[in-house]
Design a protein around this motif. Sequence first.
Motif, PDB file in Angstrom:
ATOM      1  N   SER A 188      -6.548  11.830   0.993  1.00  0.00           N
ATOM      2  CA  SER A 188      -7.833  11.204   0.711  1.00  0.00           C
ATOM      3  C   SER A 188      -8.023  11.153  -0.802  1.00  0.00           C
ATOM      4  O   SER A 188      -7.317  11.840  -1.556  1.00  0.00           O
ATOM      5  CB  SER A 188      -8.964  12.023   1.339  1.00  0.00           C
ATOM      6  OG  SER A 188      -9.042  13.296   0.701  1.00  0.00           O
ATOM      7  N   VAL A 190       2.461   9.705  -5.489  1.00  0.00           N
ATOM      8  CA  VAL A 190       3.133  10.942  -5.090  1.00  0.00           C
ATOM      9  C   VAL A 190       4.186  11.330  -6.133  1.00  0.00           C
ATOM     10  O   VAL A 190       4.272  12.494  -6.537  1.00  0.00           O
ATOM     11  CB  VAL A 190       3.779  10.772  -3.692  1.00  0.00           C
ATOM     12  CG1 VAL A 190       4.751  11.893  -3.391  1.00  0.00           C
ATOM     13  CG2 VAL A 190       2.707  10.686  -2.617  1.00  0.00           C
ATOM     14  N   GLU A 204       0.834  -1.204   0.000  1.00  0.00           N
ATOM     15  CA  GLU A 204       0.000   0.000   0.000  1.00  0.00           C
ATOM     16  C   GLU A 204       0.869   1.254   0.000  1.00  0.00           C
ATOM     17  O   GLU A 204       0.595   2.218  -0.707  1.00  0.00           O
ATOM     18  CB  GLU A 204      -0.933   0.015   1.215  1.00  0.00           C
ATOM     19  CG  GLU A 204      -2.074  -0.976   1.117  1.00  0.00           C
ATOM     20  CD  GLU A 204      -2.881  -1.075   2.410  1.00  0.00           C
ATOM     21  OE1 GLU A 204      -2.536  -0.394   3.409  1.00  0.00           O
ATOM     22  OE2 GLU A 204      -3.846  -1.852   2.422  1.00  0.00           O
ATOM     23  N   GLU A 205       1.924   1.222   0.805  1.00  0.00           N
ATOM     24  CA  GLU A 205       2.820   2.385   0.885  1.00  0.00           C
ATOM     25  C   GLU A 205       3.574   2.592  -0.425  1.00  0.00           C
ATOM     26  O   GLU A 205       3.750   3.720  -0.880  1.00  0.00           O
ATOM     27  CB  GLU A 205       3.797   2.216   2.055  1.00  0.00           C
ATOM     28  CG  GLU A 205       4.695   3.413   2.278  1.00  0.00           C
ATOM     29  CD  GLU A 205       3.970   4.682   2.699  1.00  0.00           C
ATOM     30  OE1 GLU A 205       4.646   5.733   2.741  1.00  0.00           O
ATOM     31  OE2 GLU A 205       2.757   4.656   2.970  1.00  0.00           O
ATOM     32  N   GLN A 233       2.738  13.059   4.245  1.00  0.00           N
ATOM     33  CA  GLN A 233       1.310  13.105   4.520  1.00  0.00           C
ATOM     34  C   GLN A 233       0.577  12.209   3.542  1.00  0.00           C
ATOM     35  O   GLN A 233       0.844  12.228   2.347  1.00  0.00           O
ATOM     36  CB  GLN A 233       0.795  14.543   4.386  1.00  0.00           C
ATOM     37  CG  GLN A 233      -0.690  14.670   4.662  1.00  0.00           C
ATOM     38  CD  GLN A 233      -1.129  16.130   4.701  1.00  0.00           C
ATOM     39  OE1 GLN A 233      -0.404  16.984   5.188  1.00  0.00           O
ATOM     40  NE2 GLN A 233      -2.310  16.406   4.195  1.00  0.00           N
ATOM     41  N   SER A 234      -0.340  11.455   4.059  1.00  0.00           N
ATOM     42  CA  SER A 234      -1.200  10.663   3.193  1.00  0.00           C
ATOM     43  C   SER A 234      -2.274  11.592   2.639  1.00  0.00           C
ATOM     44  O   SER A 234      -2.288  12.785   2.944  1.00  0.00           O
ATOM     45  CB  SER A 234      -1.823   9.515   3.993  1.00  0.00           C
ATOM     46  OG  SER A 234      -2.365   8.566   3.118  1.00  0.00           O
ATOM     47  N   ARG A 287       1.183   4.244  -2.786  1.00  0.00           N
ATOM     48  CA  ARG A 287       0.997   5.653  -2.422  1.00  0.00           C
ATOM     49  C   ARG A 287       2.183   6.487  -2.904  1.00  0.00           C
ATOM     50  O   ARG A 287       2.013   7.560  -3.488  1.00  0.00           O
ATOM     51  CB  ARG A 287       0.821   5.807  -0.907  1.00  0.00           C
ATOM     52  CG  ARG A 287       0.498   7.230  -0.464  1.00  0.00           C
ATOM     53  CD  ARG A 287       0.423   7.346   1.049  1.00  0.00           C
ATOM     54  NE  ARG A 287       1.723   7.253   1.669  1.00  0.00           N
ATOM     55  CZ  ARG A 287       2.578   8.289   1.775  1.00  0.00           C
ATOM     56  NH1 ARG A 287       2.254   9.466   1.299  1.00  0.00           N
ATOM     57  NH2 ARG A 287       3.746   8.137   2.356  1.00  0.00           N
ATOM     58  N   GLY A 324       6.104  12.964   0.849  1.00  0.00           N
ATOM     59  CA  GLY A 324       5.756  11.655   1.386  1.00  0.00           C
ATOM     60  C   GLY A 324       5.427  11.659   2.861  1.00  0.00           C
ATOM     61  O   GLY A 324       5.272  10.611   3.467  1.00  0.00           O
ATOM     62  N   ILE A 376       2.504  16.242   0.915  1.00  0.00           N
ATOM     63  CA  ILE A 376       2.175  15.072   0.081  1.00  0.00           C
ATOM     64  C   ILE A 376       3.363  14.731  -0.808  1.00  0.00           C
ATOM     65  O   ILE A 376       3.780  13.571  -0.890  1.00  0.00           O
ATOM     66  CB  ILE A 376       0.892  15.325  -0.747  1.00  0.00           C
ATOM     67  CG1 ILE A 376      -0.327  15.328   0.167  1.00  0.00           C
ATOM     68  CG2 ILE A 376       0.752  14.273  -1.846  1.00  0.00           C
ATOM     69  CD1 ILE A 376      -1.611  15.769  -0.508  1.00  0.00           C
TER      70      ILE A 376
END
Length: 101
Positions: A83, A44, A36-37, A80-81, A40, A78, A75
């Motif tokens: 929505s 980014v 998942e990371e 901050q995640s 993400r 990296g 963001i």
Amino acid sequence: MKQIKIGKNKYIKGYSTEEVFRKSMKSEAYRKVYHEEIARLRIVRQLRETRINKKLTQKGVALKANVPQSVVARIENGRQSFSFRTLHKLATALNKEVKLV
């Protein structure tokens, strides 16, 4: 594993990053979070590269997306995640759309 001497007759066990990673990847929960990371961070990277290729500043994207510049910075770094709503705003500001492939 490697024993590291820390004093007279005192040792601690030392593990390489690779050893720790291999052991961690045996856990299904860890593998899930890891993948998942990675996903993400790919998003980014795409956001940042697109912004740079379009010669836009973080502030310019933030204004178009109606989010604070600090959010764009966090963001992109990296830290901050985000929505789906924020991702959609940023993608729209960059004239892109969010797709599953």
